[in-house]
Design a protein around this motif. Sequence first.
Motif, short mmCIF file in Angstrom:
data_model
loop_
_atom_site.label_atom_id
_atom_site.label_comp_id
_atom_site.label_asym_id
_atom_site.label_seq_id
_atom_site.Cartn_x
_atom_site.Cartn_y
_atom_site.Cartn_z
N GLU A 255 0.86 -1.27 -0.09
CA GLU A 255 0.00 0.08 -0.02
C GLU A 255 0.78 1.41 0.07
O GLU A 255 1.88 1.16 0.74
N ILE A 256 0.45 2.20 -0.72
CA ILE A 256 1.42 3.42 -0.72
C ILE A 256 0.51 4.67 -0.19
O ILE A 256 -0.95 4.76 -0.78
N THR A 257 1.02 5.50 0.66
CA THR A 257 0.03 6.38 1.37
C THR A 257 0.65 7.89 1.11
O THR A 257 1.75 8.01 0.68
N ARG A 258 -0.46 8.78 1.01
CA ARG A 258 0.37 10.06 1.10
C ARG A 258 -0.38 10.56 2.45
O ARG A 258 -1.44 10.77 2.74
N ARG A 259 0.64 11.19 3.04
CA ARG A 259 0.23 11.82 4.48
C ARG A 259 -0.57 11.03 5.36
O ARG A 259 -1.75 11.28 6.05
N GLY A 260 -0.38 9.62 5.26
CA GLY A 260 -1.15 8.59 6.05
C GLY A 260 -2.39 7.95 5.57
O GLY A 260 -2.96 7.21 5.88
#
Length: 82
Positions: A27-32
């Motif tokens: 999984e890739i997250t941006r700002r959580g």
Amino acid sequence: MRSFNVAQAKAQLSALLDAVESGEDVEITRRGVPVARLTQAAEQPRASFDLEAFLVATTEQPLHKGIDAATLLQELRDGARC
């Protein structure tokens, strides 16, 4: 499933692809916040080429009726003159 932020994913993309190739989801997250998931691609069936069927279909074409190239060209030229 392991989770990485965008910067980590960019820095470790090759390793992440290896993990996905071995069956792991990433999984890739941006700002959580999850924004993408890397999963193994579905196996695409390979198109097979049937050489025997191709040769049969090719020899059934009108140009393969026992006429050599010179005769064929002459017939085409004669037809154009009519």
